[in-house]
Design an enzyme around this catalytic site. Structure first.
Site, PDB file in Angstrom:
ATOM      1  N   GLY A  85      28.545  -0.675 -41.079  1.00 14.78           N
ATOM      2  CA  GLY A  85      27.418  -0.770 -40.113  1.00 14.78           C
ATOM      3  C   GLY A  85      27.493   0.563 -39.364  1.00 14.78           C
ATOM      4  N   GLY A  86      27.312   0.141 -37.949  1.00 13.96           N
ATOM      5  CA  GLY A  86      27.330   1.380 -37.117  1.00 13.96           C
ATOM      6  C   GLY A  86      28.617   2.321 -37.188  1.00 13.96           C
ATOM      7  N   GLY A  95      15.840  32.811 -57.269  1.00 15.37           N
ATOM      8  CA  GLY A  95      15.830  32.355 -55.992  1.00 15.37           C
ATOM      9  C   GLY A  95      17.453  32.270 -55.718  1.00 15.37           C
ATOM     10  N   ALA A  96      18.227  32.028 -56.605  1.00 11.25           N
ATOM     11  CA  ALA A  96      19.734  32.034 -56.090  1.00 11.25           C
ATOM     12  C   ALA A  96      20.234  33.348 -55.907  1.00 11.25           C
ATOM     13  CB  ALA A  96      20.449  31.331 -57.364  1.00 11.25           C
TER      14      ALA A  96
HETATM   15  C1  HXC Z   1      33.060  -8.970 -34.579  1.00 10.66           C
HETATM   16  C2  HXC Z   1      34.324  -8.967 -36.292  1.00 10.66           C
HETATM   17  C3  HXC Z   1      33.318  -7.909 -36.735  1.00 10.66           C
HETATM   18  C4  HXC Z   1      32.188  -7.662 -36.094  1.00 10.66           C
HETATM   19  C5  HXC Z   1      35.031  -8.296 -38.424  1.00 10.66           C
HETATM   20  N1  HXC Z   1      35.433  -9.103 -37.151  1.00 10.66           N
HETATM   21  N2  HXC Z   1      33.870  -7.914 -38.068  1.00 10.66           N
HETATM   22  N3  HXC Z   1      34.014  -9.454 -34.980  1.00 10.66           N
HETATM   23  N4  HXC Z   1      32.142  -8.120 -34.734  1.00 10.66           N
HETATM   24  N5  HXC Z   1      31.452  -6.673 -36.557  1.00 10.66           N
HETATM   25  C6  HXC Z   1      36.693  -9.957 -36.867  1.00 10.66           C
HETATM   26  C7  HXC Z   1      36.344 -11.041 -37.797  1.00 10.66           C
HETATM   27  O1  HXC Z   1      35.553 -12.159 -37.234  1.00 10.66           O
HETATM   28  C8  HXC Z   1      37.883 -11.747 -38.020  1.00 10.66           C
HETATM   29  O2  HXC Z   1      38.013 -12.204 -36.747  1.00 10.66           O
HETATM   30  C9  HXC Z   1      38.556 -10.219 -37.750  1.00 10.66           C
HETATM   31  O3  HXC Z   1      37.530  -9.166 -37.221  1.00 10.66           O
HETATM   32  C10 HXC Z   1      38.823  -9.765 -39.309  1.00 10.66           C
HETATM   33  O4  HXC Z   1      37.793  -9.750 -40.078  1.00 10.66           O
HETATM   34  P1  HXC Z   1      37.972 -10.528 -41.569  1.00 10.66           P
HETATM   35  O5  HXC Z   1      36.388 -10.902 -41.814  1.00 10.66           O
HETATM   36  O6  HXC Z   1      38.725 -11.775 -41.653  1.00 10.66           O
HETATM   37  O7  HXC Z   1      38.552  -9.458 -42.377  1.00 10.66           O
HETATM   38  P2  HXC Z   1      38.299  -9.028 -43.788  1.00 10.66           P
HETATM   39  O8  HXC Z   1      38.178 -10.163 -44.712  1.00 10.66           O
HETATM   40  O9  HXC Z   1      39.241  -7.995 -44.052  1.00 10.66           O
HETATM   41  O10 HXC Z   1      36.652  -8.205 -43.793  1.00 10.66           O
HETATM   42  C11 HXC Z   1      36.481  -7.064 -43.130  1.00 10.66           C
HETATM   43  C12 HXC Z   1      35.240  -7.034 -43.209  1.00 10.66           C
HETATM   44  C13 HXC Z   1      34.406  -7.996 -42.796  1.00 10.66           C
HETATM   45  C14 HXC Z   1      34.348  -6.639 -44.657  1.00 10.66           C
HETATM   46  C15 HXC Z   1      34.530  -5.616 -42.292  1.00 10.66           C
HETATM   47  O11 HXC Z   1      34.943  -8.685 -41.423  1.00 10.66           O
HETATM   48  C16 HXC Z   1      32.682  -8.091 -42.406  1.00 10.66           C
HETATM   49  O12 HXC Z   1      31.985  -8.100 -43.115  1.00 10.66           O
HETATM   50  N6  HXC Z   1      32.530  -7.635 -40.915  1.00 10.66           N
HETATM   51  C17 HXC Z   1      31.125  -7.367 -40.548  1.00 10.66           C
HETATM   52  C18 HXC Z   1      30.890  -6.103 -41.091  1.00 10.66           C
HETATM   53  C19 HXC Z   1      29.296  -5.671 -40.678  1.00 10.66           C
HETATM   54  O13 HXC Z   1      28.243  -6.271 -41.104  1.00 10.66           O
HETATM   55  N7  HXC Z   1      29.289  -4.903 -39.351  1.00 10.66           N
HETATM   56  C20 HXC Z   1      27.843  -4.484 -39.043  1.00 10.66           C
HETATM   57  C21 HXC Z   1      27.673  -4.820 -37.801  1.00 10.66           C
HETATM   58  S1  HXC Z   1      26.360  -4.401 -37.293  1.00 10.66           S
HETATM   59  P3  HXC Z   1      39.460 -13.375 -36.740  1.00 10.66           P
HETATM   60  O14 HXC Z   1      39.119 -14.069 -35.329  1.00 10.66           O
HETATM   61  O15 HXC Z   1      39.075 -14.431 -37.761  1.00 10.66           O
HETATM   62  O16 HXC Z   1      40.464 -12.996 -36.927  1.00 10.66           O
HETATM   63  C22 HXC Z   1      26.351  -2.858 -36.738  1.00 10.66           C
HETATM   64  C23 HXC Z   1      25.105  -2.007 -36.376  1.00 10.66           C
HETATM   65  C24 HXC Z   1      24.382  -1.265 -37.262  1.00 10.66           C
HETATM   66  O17 HXC Z   1      27.160  -2.294 -37.123  1.00 10.66           O
HETATM   67  C25 HXC Z   1      23.869  -0.190 -36.744  1.00 10.66           C
HETATM   68  C26 HXC Z   1      23.482   0.583 -37.935  1.00 10.66           C
HETATM   69  C27 HXC Z   1      23.457   2.314 -37.647  1.00 10.66           C
END
Ligand code: HXC
Length: 513
Positions: A167-168, A404-405
């Site tokens: 994501g971000g 052009g190059a």
């Molecule tokens: C809060 C998060 C988190 C998040 C992971 N965790 N991502 N907590 N916010 N964005 C936490 C999980 O809940 C978990 O907590 C711990 O981190 C480890 O994550 P796991 O999922 O167990 O690890 P893994 O299996 O290795 O998977 C990693 C991952 C997955 C693929 C990154 O965590 C995931 O898909 N996370 C979300 C990714 C995502 O969609 N991010 C976008 C956010 S929106 P516990 O307590 O269980 O240990 C964004 C804005 C977009 O970024 C802006 C665009 C420009």
């Protein structure tokens, strides 16, 4: 409990937690955030800042976990005795996700880096915006991006991806000057496979979507790819050794003590160009002959391989090299290679790195695909970047510079300070074979033996493309013997050292993007 006892307890608890967490990272084939800093920086040089920072949201019960440091280690240290600011995200703490306090820590070191003219290195291992903190985490990204954009062209910004960059988190690499990724563990994407499946129905994996291979070969988002974190950090150190600390400095000089003794003629260069005009050869042979031994640091190696770009040393002085690669697509410029060149040239210009083009280029790539992919828009970036660059810029034409190059890579009218050629060079709108088909179309089709007529006309026309003709018009400054290439280039760049170019007063140009 006394203060002493309290401190001991805190230390034991921290050790216990860190021990457990490092095991989790190691099981995933990853180093911990702290191990990464230790590996990258000079021994014992790191000083941590804000280690007690915590999210205010934990106090409101939105996230009850203890996250001292808020999932990121920040501070300053040294690489080869030169200062860097660094942040390293800790995936073992709420997935290295970025909350408000986490973002504030990063912005704080970026401010310090800007004030002191110091490069910034970000090590990313993060699930992106911390979901529990809502728009406070998105605003956190906003503040980092704003700061990165302010720092662009002022201090070098490097991002290393050694975990998810979800994501971000992906726009920090997106805004960086250089992105490093490690195979299997580094994965960068805006939306993950699950979201993609629910929105578009496409099935994919993290690796196929945003792994190091995809980003270094296809998307071009990754500049350097490695099979281990250790090798990756070594190369970050190497890259920094070529760069100035900021835009007010010139790059470090890396001249060996006895370099002058080892000066040599480039005898090999006389044999590099194949006899057959259309035959390819490896531009790396030319690069390794001209520059100091093993000094070429190639950038974007696996992306748009029809052009080679990178930093190299000429008697210890850093140059930015742009060189079409005759052995891949004849070194033609296309959409991707145009982006690759333009981005590199902008970096070199911002950080006072003189530019050298080694040119053997048949033109921009013809084709419906390329036209529809916007070769006009992308190709224009190359023109814009070179034209606007005010660092010393020199073009050496090895064999051909067409269409052009030619304009983009060698035209004096675009502002090249010196255009030099080997005697074999041809400069033209297009190759002789193509040209006669257009300008002698009627004569050729009327001839008894069209093939013979075309060949004779082409042979005749070829004489007009010679670099000696261009030299008569002043479009070529010097025609040199290939064996003198290194010596001549040293003199030329030395003569351009004090180059000054006045800038027009305007808010900013409107570069085609
Ligand atoms: C809060 C998060 C988190 C998040 C992971 N965790 N991502 N907590 N916010 N964005 C936490 C999980 O809940 C978990 O907590 C711990 O981190 C480890 O994550 P796991 O999922 O167990 O690890 P893994 O299996 O290795 O998977 C990693 C991952 C997955 C693929 C990154 O965590 C995931 O898909 N996370 C979300 C990714 C995502 O969609 N991010 C976008 C956010 S929106 P516990 O307590 O269980 O240990 C964004 C804005 C977009 O970024 C802006 C665009 C420009």
């Amino acid at each position: 409990m006394s203060i002493k006892e309290n401190l001991k307890k805190l230390e034991e608890k921290t050790k216990e937690a860190e021990g457990l967490k490092s095991e989790i990272q190691h099981q995933k084939g990853k180093l911990t955030a702290r191990e990464r800093i230790t590996l990258l920086l000079d021994e014992g040089s790191f000083f941590e800042l804000d280690s007690f920072a915590e999210s205010r949201f934990s106090q409101f019960g939105m996230d009850k976990k203890r996250v001292a440091g808020d999932g990121v280690i920040v501070g300053f240290g040294k690489i080869d005795s030169r200062q860097v600011y660094i942040y390293s995200q800790d995936f073992t703490k709420i997935g290295g996700s970025l909350g408000e306090a986490h973002a504030k820590k990063i912005v704080k070191i970026m401010d310090l880096a800007l004030k002191t003219g110091t490069p910034v290195i970000g090590i990313i291992d993060s699930g992106g915006a911390r979901i529990q903190e809502g728009i406070a985490s998105l605003d956190g990204y906003g503040s980092i991006f704003k700061k990165m954009i302010k720092a662009s062209g002022v201090i070098p910004q490097i991002t290393v991806i050694v975990g998810p960059s979800a994501g971000g988190a992906s726009y920090s690499p997106g805004l960086s000057d250089f992105v490093f990724m490690v195979d299997k563990i580094g994965q960068m994407y805006i939306t993950g496979p699950e979201v993609i499946k629910s929105v578009t129905g496409e099935e994919t994996s993290f690796e196929a979507l945003g792994g190091s291979e995809v980003h270094s070969q296809k998307s071009g988002c990754c500049h350097f790819r490695f099979n281990s974190e250790e090798n990756c950090f070594l190369e970050v150190r190497r890259l920094l050794s070529y760069l100035p600390q900021n835009n007010l400095e010139t790059p470090p000089i890396k001249k060996g003590l006895f370099s002058d003794f080892f000066e040599k003629e480039n005898l090999e260069l006389s044999n590099v160009i194949p006899d057959k005009e259309e035959k390819g050869y490896d531009i790396q042979l030319v690069i390794s002959e001209i520059f100091d031994k093993n000094s070429f640091l190639e950038i974007h190696k696996d992306f748009a391989k029809n052009v080679v770009v990178g930093l190299a040393l000429l008697q210890g002085e850093v140059l930015g090299v742009v060189a079409p690669q005759p052995k891949v697509l004849a070194g033609v410029l296309d959409v991707d290679s145009s982006d690759k060149i333009a981005r590199f040239v902008r970096f070199c210009d911002a950080f006072n790195i003189p530019l050298l083009n080694l040119v053997d280029v048949p033109g921009y790539l013809p084709g419906v695909d390329q036209e529809q992919a916007g070769i006009i828009r992308h190709g224009a970036k190359v023109l814009y970047a070179f034209s606007e660059a005010s660092v010393p810029k020199v073009s050496l034409i090895l064999r051909k510079a067409f269409g052009g190059a030619y304009i983009a890579l060698c035209s004096k009218h675009l502002g090249y300070d010196k255009v030099i050629t080997w005697p074999s060079a041809q400069l033209a709108v297009m190759g002789a074979e193509q040209a006669v088909k257009i300008i002698y179309r009627k004569e050729i089709s009327a001839a008894k033996d069209s093939k013979k007529e075309r060949a004779e006309k082409a042979e005749d026309f070829k004489k007009t493309l010679s670099c000696f003709e261009a030299a008569k018009m002043g479009q070529v400054d010097m025609i040199i013997d290939p064996k003198d290439t290194r010596k001549v280039l040293q003199e030329i760049f030395s003569s351009l050292k004090d180059k000054r170019e006045a800038k027009v007063s305007r808010k900013h140009g409107n570069m085609p993007l």
